[in-house]
Motif scaffolding. Structure first.
Motif: not given
Length: 124
Positions: A3-11
């Motif tokens: 979930r953290i990686t996905a949030l960073v990528c989305a940012a």
């Protein structure tokens, strides 16, 4: 993907908080590429591994002969600090933190013709 990686990528993706992370840097060098294209070596960078590597490492403003000088990598923002993190922790500094990270001989990939043996040691 966590979930953290996905949030960073989305940012850093189009529409994300940091979608323009590389914009000023790439524009100052005359390149019209998105942050997502820099991180993904996509779009016009898909066929230019050396330039994509130089942008990720923040050395594209230097003469091309210096793009492979590891002492100059990641010295200023914007840069791909995710890749720097892995290079700083990898054996011999070799890691694969973004597509084309093998530009400038930075990949940990090893290929040999007709190997006779392989010795691997791991320890902490």
């Amino acid at each position: 993907m966590s979930r953290i990686t996905a949030l960073v990528c989305a940012a850093f993706a189009p529409g994300g908080q940091y979608q323009n992370y590389f914009k000023a840097y790439t524009s100052s060098l005359g390149y019209n590429v998105s942050t997502a294209d820099v991180f993904g070596c996509a779009g016009s960078l898909a066929s230019n591994a050396a330039l994509c590597g130089a942008l990720n490492r923040h050395v594209a403003q230097l003469p091309q002969a210096q793009w492979g000088d590891t002492s100059k990598f990641y010295q200023s923002a914007p840069a791909n600090y995710y890749a720097r993190f892995w290079h700083n922790r990898a054996v011999g500094g070799k890691a694969y933190g973004f597509p084309y990270d093998d530009a400038a001989n930075q990949s940990s990939y090893i290929a040999l013709n007709n190997p006779q043996y392989m010795l691997i040691a791991a320890g902490w």
